[in-house]
Design an enzyme around this catalytic site. Structure first.
Site, mmCIF file in Angstrom:
data_model
loop_
_atom_site.group_PDB
_atom_site.id
_atom_site.type_symbol
_atom_site.label_atom_id
_atom_site.label_comp_id
_atom_site.label_asym_id
_atom_site.label_seq_id
_atom_site.Cartn_x
_atom_site.Cartn_y
_atom_site.Cartn_z
ATOM 1 C CB CYS A 59 -7.831 -2.424 -2.252
ATOM 2 S SG CYS A 59 -6.941 -2.914 -0.758
ATOM 3 N NE ARG A 112 -4.109 -1.706 1.738
ATOM 4 C CZ ARG A 112 -5.438 -1.543 2.165
ATOM 5 N NH1 ARG A 112 -5.909 -0.628 2.874
ATOM 6 N NH2 ARG A 112 -6.407 -2.533 1.714
ATOM 7 C CB VAL A 119 -6.399 -2.820 16.395
ATOM 8 C CG1 VAL A 119 -5.918 -1.949 15.106
ATOM 9 C CG2 VAL A 119 -5.950 -2.179 17.960
ATOM 10 C CG ASP A 143 1.183 -5.380 13.585
ATOM 11 O OD1 ASP A 143 0.492 -6.411 12.878
ATOM 12 O OD2 ASP A 143 1.666 -4.424 13.098
#
Length: 439
Positions: A120, A96, A332, A310
């Site tokens: 996307c 991205r 999240v 993460d």
């Protein structure tokens, strides 16, 4: 590129490895170099796929990139130029990063292009955040068959931006767009992760005027020109924590050279609550299994300074080895427990729920998303052939295989190379028992 590993588990990982610059920071700092009128030098750069992707993308736009082979990149933006849409698409892959190139390219060239990234759709919330930000700065957005074209024939101007959620990517977009925009920008609801603060430090070195206030408010005064920077990238706190969880899963002891306490304080608290041993030094952190039982926990992910999303997946693997019931509430991302299917196939006892099982109801509470997990342990893990689904889930599968009894074949591990530098060499240094095999 390594595609498959045959792993014999049950061997404690012990030794020293070094973690270099953060995957979630280094590519953004490389993009920031486009804003400068002179070359920039970025140090402590890891050898990961995302760095290669960004190197190719900025090179397409005329940036000269030199790598000294020791982790330092020099980026010279003196001859920034337009790139063919098809070339941008070919080099972007599923990254991205092209989204973040838009602000700097709109300042320099007056136009930018985003390919259809990994399928996307325009309506996806992360894309909308970025497009809304760029529209606020005066960019015109046009949907093409091959992607999204943006133009700013009159340049970008300052704006008032309020994010509905403290998105890291959207905050980066504002920072990269506002520093050279005409006038002042006020950003409310900003993300304040260490990677964001590191990017602000880079931009300030370049000549930007950025004020970080309380309650997630950032003010940027636009300037006409920015210079290059010389900056050492922060350590990758995600990778460092992943190796910490690996020490718990395998019953080992790993010294992570380069890990920094200030960026990992929330993880270190959770690690210690599991019963893990820590030795925090100036040059890194030693993560060790205590040698007895691990404690179950209740953990909720959150934006900084909360427990990072993460960090969640490797920790879940470690909690399968704790004595008792643990609860993990993901606030999240709405769909981050898919990786647990493989863990259950290895013997883990994990139940997934749509309810908010943490102490704080989250934005997914009234939805149909599976975003809470109950982990009952301790459950011995058994070897199983696994295919890596994504970067963070993939590393979690890897450490599960390292802690399991028997031989597991892990395929698709090239995805792990997106964010974990030379991880097979690090496994060797830690004494892991594995072979590189054909997929």
């Amino acid at each position: 590129m390594t595609s498959a590993l045959q792993i014999t588990g049950g061997v404690p990982l012990e030794g020293t490895i070094e973690v270099r610059g953060a995957k979630n920071f280094v590519p953004k700092a490389m993009v920031a170099a486009l804003l400068g009128s002179t070359p920039s030098v970025l140090q402590n750069v890891p050898e990961i796929k995302d760095v290669k992707v960004v190197t190719d993308l900025v090179a397409l736009h005329g940036v000269e990139v030199n790598n000294d082979g020791q982790g330092a990149l020099t980026l010279d933006p003196s001859n920034v130029t337009r790139a063919r849409y098809a070339d941008i698409d070919a080099h972007a892959g599923d990254s991205r990063i092209p989204i973040l190139l838009c602000g700097p390219l709109l300042h320099t060239l007056g136009e930018a292009f985003i390919p259809d990234l990994g399928g996307c759709k325009i309506g996806d919330r992360p894309i909308n955040y970025h497009l809304d930000v760029l529209r606020n700065f005066g960019a015109k957005v046009e949907k093409l068959e091959s992607g999204i074209k943006m133009s700013a024939p009159n340049g970008l101007h300052g704006a008032k931006v309020e994010l509905p959620y403290p998105s890291v990517g959207a905050t980066e977009q504002v920072l990269l767009s506002a520093t050279r925009a005409r006038g002042r920008t006020e950003l409310r609801g900003a993300a304040t992760e260490p990677e964001i603060m590191n990017l602000i430090a880079v931009l300030q070195k370049m000549g930007a005027i950025i004020t970080v206030q309380t309650d997630r408010v950032i003010h940027i005064e636009g300037v006409e020109e920015l210079k290059g920077y010389n900056h050492r990238a922060m350590c990758d706190r995600i990778e460092a924590a992943s190796w910490g969880s690996a020490a718990l899963v395998t019953g080992g002891s790993i010294f992570v050279k380069g890990a920094t306490q200030s960026d990992m304080m929330t993880f270190l608290n959770v690690f210690r609550k599991t019963g893990g041993d820590l030795d925090i030094r100036d040059d890194g952190i030693q993560f060790s299994h205590p040698g007895g039982s691990l404690n179950p926990l209740v953990v909720e992910t959150d934006v900084h300074p909360g427990f990072m999303t993460d960090w969640q997946q490797p920790l879940v693997v470690a909690l399968t080895q704790a004595d008792g019931v643990s609860i993990v509430h993901e606030t999240v991302y709405e769909n981050r427990f898919g990786f647990t299917r493989a863990l259950k196939g290895m013997g883990a006892n994990i139940q997934l729920h749509r309810d908010c099982l943490g102490s704080t109801p989250c934005r997914f509470g009234q939805s149909n998303f599976v975003h809470s997990a109950i982990i009952s342990g301790r459950t011995p893990l058994k070897a199983k052939d696994i295919h890596v689904p994504d970067l963070r889930g993939g590393f979690s599968h890897l450490i599960a295989a390292l802690g399991a009894e028997g031989r597991s074949k892990v395929t698709g591990v090239e995805l792990i190379q997106r964010g974990y530098e030379r991880f097979t060499s690090k496994l060797e240094a830690l004494g892991a028992n594995f072979d590189v095999v054909d997929a």
